[in-house]
Each structure stands twice: as structure tokens, then as C-alpha cells.
Design an enzyme around this catalytic site. Structure first.
Site, PDB file in Angstrom:
ATOM      1  N   LYS A  79       3.099  -9.187  -0.790  1.00  0.00           N
ATOM      2  CA  LYS A  79       2.598  -8.592   0.454  1.00  0.00           C
ATOM      3  C   LYS A  79       1.078  -8.573   0.414  1.00  0.00           C
ATOM      4  O   LYS A  79       0.481  -8.222  -0.617  1.00  0.00           O
ATOM      5  CB  LYS A  79       3.082  -7.148   0.570  1.00  0.00           C
ATOM      6  CG  LYS A  79       4.579  -7.038   0.670  1.00  0.00           C
ATOM      7  CD  LYS A  79       4.989  -6.665   2.059  1.00  0.00           C
ATOM      8  CE  LYS A  79       6.481  -6.431   2.087  1.00  0.00           C
ATOM      9  NZ  LYS A  79       6.934  -6.104   3.445  1.00  0.00           N
ATOM     10  N   GLY A 130      -2.919  -1.816  -7.305  1.00  0.00           N
ATOM     11  CA  GLY A 130      -1.808  -2.742  -7.392  1.00  0.00           C
ATOM     12  C   GLY A 130      -2.033  -3.843  -8.418  1.00  0.00           C
ATOM     13  O   GLY A 130      -3.155  -4.347  -8.566  1.00  0.00           O
ATOM     14  N   HIS A 185       0.841  -1.211   0.000  1.00  0.00           N
ATOM     15  CA  HIS A 185       0.000   0.000   0.000  1.00  0.00           C
ATOM     16  C   HIS A 185       0.873   1.258   0.000  1.00  0.00           C
ATOM     17  O   HIS A 185       0.551   2.259  -0.641  1.00  0.00           O
ATOM     18  CB  HIS A 185      -0.889   0.033   1.251  1.00  0.00           C
ATOM     19  CG  HIS A 185      -1.842  -1.118   1.382  1.00  0.00           C
ATOM     20  ND1 HIS A 185      -1.716  -2.081   2.357  1.00  0.00           N
ATOM     21  CD2 HIS A 185      -2.941  -1.458   0.670  1.00  0.00           C
ATOM     22  CE1 HIS A 185      -2.712  -2.958   2.250  1.00  0.00           C
ATOM     23  NE2 HIS A 185      -3.462  -2.606   1.228  1.00  0.00           N
TER      24      HIS A 185
HETATM   25  P1  AMP Z   1      -6.463  -4.005  -0.308  1.00  0.00           P
HETATM   26  O1  AMP Z   1      -6.343  -3.159   0.915  1.00  0.00           O
HETATM   27  O2  AMP Z   1      -5.870  -5.366  -0.158  1.00  0.00           O
HETATM   28  O3  AMP Z   1      -7.842  -3.994  -0.897  1.00  0.00           O
HETATM   29  O4  AMP Z   1      -5.537  -3.311  -1.390  1.00  0.00           O
HETATM   30  C1  AMP Z   1      -5.629  -1.937  -1.692  1.00  0.00           C
HETATM   31  C2  AMP Z   1      -4.779  -1.644  -2.893  1.00  0.00           C
HETATM   32  O5  AMP Z   1      -3.418  -1.996  -2.621  1.00  0.00           O
HETATM   33  C3  AMP Z   1      -5.187  -2.464  -4.133  1.00  0.00           C
HETATM   34  O6  AMP Z   1      -5.060  -1.650  -5.281  1.00  0.00           O
HETATM   35  C4  AMP Z   1      -4.177  -3.570  -4.131  1.00  0.00           C
HETATM   36  O7  AMP Z   1      -3.952  -4.128  -5.402  1.00  0.00           O
HETATM   37  C5  AMP Z   1      -2.946  -2.862  -3.623  1.00  0.00           C
HETATM   38  N1  AMP Z   1      -1.995  -3.830  -3.085  1.00  0.00           N
HETATM   39  C6  AMP Z   1      -2.214  -4.763  -2.127  1.00  0.00           C
HETATM   40  N2  AMP Z   1      -1.117  -5.530  -1.932  1.00  0.00           N
HETATM   41  C7  AMP Z   1      -0.177  -5.075  -2.805  1.00  0.00           C
HETATM   42  C8  AMP Z   1       1.160  -5.465  -3.117  1.00  0.00           C
HETATM   43  N3  AMP Z   1       1.751  -6.483  -2.500  1.00  0.00           N
HETATM   44  N4  AMP Z   1       1.813  -4.780  -4.079  1.00  0.00           N
HETATM   45  C9  AMP Z   1       1.212  -3.749  -4.735  1.00  0.00           C
HETATM   46  N5  AMP Z   1      -0.039  -3.339  -4.484  1.00  0.00           N
HETATM   47  C10 AMP Z   1      -0.737  -3.984  -3.538  1.00  0.00           C
END
Ligand code: AMP
Length: 253
Positions: free
Chosen positions: A184, A147, A37
Site C-alpha cells: 500500500k 512502517g 497508515h
Molecule cells: P508516508 O505517509 O508514505 O510518509 O508514510 C508514513 C508512515 O506510514 C511511514 O512510517 C511509512 O513507512 C508507513 N507506511 C506507508 N505505507 C505503509 C504500508 N503499506 N505498510 C506499513 N506502513 C506503511
């Protein structure tokens, strides 16, 4: 100082006060922030006058009640990460603020959202697209950052923005990994010690195998419960369970 706003109306007022000519970079998340994030926040900070982060564990995208119940929440640490990265504002709404209609209206896509994760998580992408549309309408971003870790989600959001003539750019950010290759994820904290040791096999299997079938076979032999390993165009996608934790990943092939 990072401002925390809990009402959509307050966010809209804040946005107007800043002046609409200022660009806003927006990073939507479900909290429990990690360095994946953080990469999105840094990119948004570099490319925009203002940066907004949203934290909302969106119930409509969970098809499994216990996954929702067990989703980690770490608001104080998330706030500290936002402060450290000079985030201007966190939008941190409650359910009723996001779903005053109790989800009577939704956004759906009817092709790409039915394969891969969509085939295994009924309604998941309707929930994702609906909440992202709502968040875009509240925050009016110039650019929104997503991401590649959630590649299918990223593609569907890009498609939605184009289909509805939304006046913003969707910016993809490469997957951030642990040193051992594990992508991650906020869900990684739910892995036991031995599951955590095994988890990086998922990335190695999809990266090093000759075919999707071979990668699936390796993971099954390793004790993963595999939902799918599928090649689409030049990417390989995987979803597999280690114990109760469902992990997803994808690589370019
Ligand atoms: P989430 O909180 O898991 O819904 O993720 C929020 C944003 O962070 C989304 O756009 C995800 O794709 C991105 N994201 C989560 N994990 C990663 C990672 N390891 N690398 C890059 N972006 C990430």
C-alpha cells in the site's frame, strides 16, 4: 473528537495539558492515508494513553518537483480515518511552521543514507531525518511508529534516535499489502489501470527470485525502469518506476 492543531506552540501546550506522565504514541505521515497508515494508528492506540498523527508533505525530502506537486492530498478523508481510530490530535502544520529557518539547519547521516534510495534521491534522507527530529521535538512522543515499507528510513530514524540519546522508542510495523501483494502506498493512486495491474510484479519478483540480479532482469523485461534491486544482509530492496510513478518495496530473504 479529534483535535486539529496547526501550530507547534499549540501542540506543546496541548501536550503539557495532558500531563507528561501520559504516554503518547506518534504516527508521522504525509497524509493521503490508507490502511498501511491505519495499522500504525491502531498499534499506537493499543500501546499508549494518547495518540497523535502528523500530516505534513515535507518538501525537503522531495528531490523531484513534479513528485511533490502531484503528491495526493485528502485531508477530509484523513480526518475521518483519524476520528474512526480515536486519534486524539492531528498536527497539520504549514511549511513556515516547520522551517522557520528555511532549512538552514539539518540532520544528516553519512553512511547508510548514501546507498539504496539515498544514492538515487540526493538529499532525501537529510530531509526525512530533519523533519522527523523537528516533529519529535514538537510532539515529545513516548513511542513513534514507522512502517517497514520504508525500511531504510526506519533504520535511519532508529539510528538517529540512538545517536542523539532521544528518549523514545521507535516501533517498526510490518508492511501492509493489497490482496495481490502490492505494498500500500499513497502514490498507488497515480498508477494507470494497466500499470496497477502490473505493479504487484515488483513484490513477486523480489520474493520469488533466486538473486537480486534475477529479480532486476524480470522487472526490466516486464517494462519497469529499475533504480536498484539489492540484497543487504537478509533483506532484498527494490526501487523501480512504472511510467512516472516510483515504487519501492523490500522483503526478508
Ligand atoms: P508516508 O505517509 O508514505 O510518509 O508514510 C508514513 C508512515 O506510514 C511511514 O512510517 C511509512 O513507512 C508507513 N507506511 C506507508 N505505507 C505503509 C504500508 N503499506 N505498510 C506499513 N506502513 C506503511
Amino acid at each position: 473528537m479529534t483535535l486539529v492543531l496547526r501550530k507547534s506552540q499549540d501542540f506543546k501546550i496541548w501536550r503539557k495539558q495532558q500531563g507528561q506522565s501520559k504516554t503518547l504514541g506518534f504516527v508521522p505521515t504525509m497524509g493521503a492515508l490508507h490502511s498501511g497508515h491505519e495499522e500504525l494508528l491502531k498499534r499506537a492506540r493499543r500501546e499508549n494513553d494518547l495518540v497523535a498523527l502528523s500530516i505534513f508533505v515535507n518538501p525537503t525530502q522531495f528531490n523531484n518537483a513534479s513528485d511533490l506537486d502531484k503528491y495526493p492530498m485528502t485531508f477530509e478523508a484523513d480526518l475521518a480515518m483519524a476520528e474512526k481510530n480515536n486519534v486524539d490530535v492531528i498536527f497539520f502544520p504549514e511549511y513556515i511552521e516547520m522551517y522557520p529557518d528555511n532549512y538552514r539547519y539539518k540532520v544528516s547521516e553519512n553512511a547508510y543514507s548514501n546507498i539504496l534510495d539515498g544514492a538515487h534521491r540526493p538529499g532525501h534522507f537529510d530531509g526525512v531525518l530533519s523533519v522527523v527530529m523537528k516533529l519529535f521535538n514538537i510532539t515529545s512522543p513516548s513511542r513513534a511508529y514507522f512502517g517497514e515499507k520504508d525500511y531504510q528510513q526506519l533504520s535511519l530514524i532508529k539510528g538517529m534516535a540512538e545517536s542523539f540519546f532521544m528518549d523514545l522508542e521507535i516501533i517498526p510495523v510490518a508492511t501492509v499489502r493489497e490482496e495481490d501483494g502490492l505494498a500500500k502506498s499513497s502514490r498507488n493512486v497515480r498508477l494507470s489501470e494497466s500499470e496497477r495491474q502490473k505493479a504487484p510484479h515488483i513484490f513477486k519478483a523480489i520474493k520469488n527470485s533466486e538473486s537480486a540480479e534475477e529479480a532486476a532482469k524480470i522487472l526490466i523485461e516486464d517494462g519497469f525502469k529499475v533504480d536498484y534491486v539489492t540484497d543487504i544482509e537478509n533483506r532484498r530492496f527494490v526501487a523501480a518506476y512504472l511510467g512516472e510513478v516510483r515504487l519501492i518495496d523490500n522483503v526478508e530473504i
